[in-house]
Design an enzyme around this catalytic site. Structure first.
Site, mmCIF file in Angstrom:
data_model
loop_
_atom_site.group_PDB
_atom_site.id
_atom_site.type_symbol
_atom_site.label_atom_id
_atom_site.label_comp_id
_atom_site.label_asym_id
_atom_site.label_seq_id
_atom_site.Cartn_x
_atom_site.Cartn_y
_atom_site.Cartn_z
ATOM 1 N N CYS A 33 24.760 14.754 -25.953
ATOM 2 C CA CYS A 33 24.927 15.157 -27.347
ATOM 3 C C CYS A 33 25.549 14.111 -28.270
ATOM 4 O O CYS A 33 24.948 13.728 -29.286
ATOM 5 C CB CYS A 33 25.815 16.398 -27.407
ATOM 6 S SG CYS A 33 25.452 17.691 -26.216
ATOM 7 N N HIS A 37 30.764 17.095 -33.492
ATOM 8 C CA HIS A 37 30.780 16.240 -32.299
ATOM 9 C C HIS A 37 30.730 14.753 -32.628
ATOM 10 O O HIS A 37 30.287 13.939 -31.808
ATOM 11 C CB HIS A 37 29.608 16.601 -31.351
ATOM 12 C CG HIS A 37 29.949 16.384 -29.905
ATOM 13 N ND1 HIS A 37 29.041 16.487 -28.892
ATOM 14 C CD2 HIS A 37 31.106 16.051 -29.314
ATOM 15 C CE1 HIS A 37 29.606 16.249 -27.735
ATOM 16 N NE2 HIS A 37 30.870 15.972 -27.967
#
Ligand code: CA
Length: 484
Positions: free
Chosen positions: A95, A153
């Site tokens: 990710c 993130h």
């Protein structure tokens, strides 16, 4: 990831093409079954941009890639009214680094965002460094209003949050995953995290304020995306909609589970429900664009941030491997975009493209004030896809694409249809595949019993690419330690 046209590489590819099979060439083809697209008028200046990211969604888990057990009419509408891409790549198989490459248009290994970062908010520089400019930062001087919705993130340290990085608004969570049920979101902030993965339980941030929520998380994110469109019809805007679905934990409501009574495998059923909830939201986003009359001047992109994961019951068929893997199942993702007047409805694009192309394309389309934000010292690795989509240019946007797995010491390069996975003797040995004839990466061309094909030019290309890379700039996700 600039194209590399060195003659040794060209020579080896030509040799492969003549010795094995004709190179797979798939240019844009019109699907005669395509539905009614929005009117294909010439795009106005400064298109809106909607980037929708699924998390750990399998290559085979969308209707436009052949999924049969999970209907995805919302996602499929993007492909039907626009183009789908068979060979779309992200820049990393997990990710954090994948999103860093996507949002900057530059390969993240150039600036140290090489691995999933720690989400410990006390660790400085645990995201995309401020020396880089992301899409929101590139577009802001050109008059765009931007919102990030969902998973970030890209840094929890103060100064790295979305609203510190060019976004006018943020509704979501800073970490790499989250619990889906509102009753589980009990922590006021990351400062209350006292054990691994507790960061999945923070309340959402709504423009800097922690707020309670009432709905299933996927529905919450869809609601906010729709509201943003409703409130910003004057444009131009950038909606960065990052669902954490269908990333683990596998959690779905009865409403969505009830759609899949025939899926016997419990994990697959929950995964299907999570994808279905996301697909509903994407359909609502498209409806909002229609309602506001914005569809004709909005570039909508849908993709997954990496391949389907082994732990969420996803499928990457016919690709080999999963999330985190150097095989295609880790890095090749479902990808579609809709852009009336630029991409013909129903087109199928078979040449390799990169998630980094999103930034490069919108910066060119947004005009000189956006282009001026790209510094010569930080050139984009993506390419403007518009001439390839319109048919003005033929051929491949990228002759060569590169990847690095810094923790494992692996790397990969795809040049034309030849792919080398460099693992070294300790990592299991190198692998060479011709993706035109072996999409599933089963036939290693370096096997002793096969005609000798030298991987040296591909190794040389990797070595040259490595010269522009730096080590990780922050500790990895697992480094946040707690006292027992
Ligand atoms: Ca992911």
């Amino acid at each position: 990831m600039r194209s590399t046209n060195s003659s040794p590489l060209a020579a080896i590819v030509a040799a492969i093409a003549s010795a094995v099979l004709p190179l797979h060439i798939a240019t844009a083809q019109v699907d005669p079954t395509a539905g009614n697209a929005p009117a294909a008028t010439a795009p106005q200046a400064q298109p809106n941009l909607v980037v929708i990211i699924a998390d750990d969604l399998g290559y085979a888990d969308v209707g436009f890639n052949g999924c049969e057990d999970i209907p995805t009419p919302g996602i499929d509408r993007i492909a039907r009214e626009g183009a789908r891409f068979t060979d779309a790549y992200v820049t990393a198989a997990v990710c954090g680094p994948s999103r860093a490459g996507l949002i900057t248009g530059r390969h993240q290994d150039r600036f140290g965002s090489c691995q999933n970062p720690t989400v410990d908010p006390s660790v400085p520089n645990n995201g995309v460094p401020t020396t880089e400019r992301n899409i929101a930062e590139l577009l802001r001087p050109a008059g765009y209003t931007s919102i990030a919705v969902g998973k970030w993130h890209l840094g929890t340290f103060p100064g790295l949050h979305p609203q510190d990085r060019g976004f006018d608004q943020f509704y979501g969570f800073l970490t790499g995953g989250h619990n889906y049920f509102p009753e589980n979101l009990t922590l006021e902030d990351l400062s209350e995290v006292n054990e691994p993965w507790a960061w999945y339980r923070t309340k959402l941030l709504d423009n800097g304020v922690r707020v309670g929520t009432k709905k299933y998380l996927t529905d919450e994110l869809s609601d906010r995306a729709v509201r943003f469109i409703d409130d910003h019809e004057q444009g131009p805007f950038f909606l960065y909609l990052c669902y954490n679905a269908p990333h683990t934990p596998l959690q779905a409501t009865e409403e969505y589970l009830a759609r899949f009574p025939d899926i016997a495998d419990k994990r697959r059923r929950t995964y299907a429900a999570m994808v279905s909830a996301m697909d509903d939201g994407i359909g609502r986003v498209l409806d909002a664009l229609d309602r506001k009359g914005l569809a004709a001047n909005t570039l909508v992109v849908f993709l997954s941030d990496n391949g389907g994961a082994e732990n969420n019951a996803s499928r990457n068929t016919p690709l080999r491997g999963y999330k985190a893997s150097p095989f295609e199942g880790g890095i090749r993702v479902p990808f579609a975009l809709r852009w009336p007047g630029v991409a013909e409805a129903g087109a199928v694009f078979g040449h390799p493209i990169s998630s980094m192309d999103i930034a490069a394309t919108i910066v060119e389309a947004a005009g000189p004030l956006a282009r001026a934000q790209v510094r010569e010292t930080h050139p984009l690795d993506g390419v403007d896809l518009r001439p390839f989509l319109s048919g003005e240019r033929d051929g491949r946007p990228h002759e060569t694409l590169f990847w690095r797995w810094v923790e494992k010491g692996h790397a990969a390069v795809r040049h034309a249809d030849l792919k080398l996975i460099a693992r070294g003797a300790e990592g299991g040995g190198d692998l060479l595949f011709n993706l035109a004839e072996d999409e599933g990466e089963r036939r290693n061309l370096l096997r002793a019993d096969l005609p000798g094909i030298s991987p040296d030019p591909l190794h040389a290309a990797l070595t040259q690419w490595f010269e522009g890379l730096v080590p990780p700039a922050y500790p990895p996700l697992g480094s946040w330690k707690f006292n027992d």
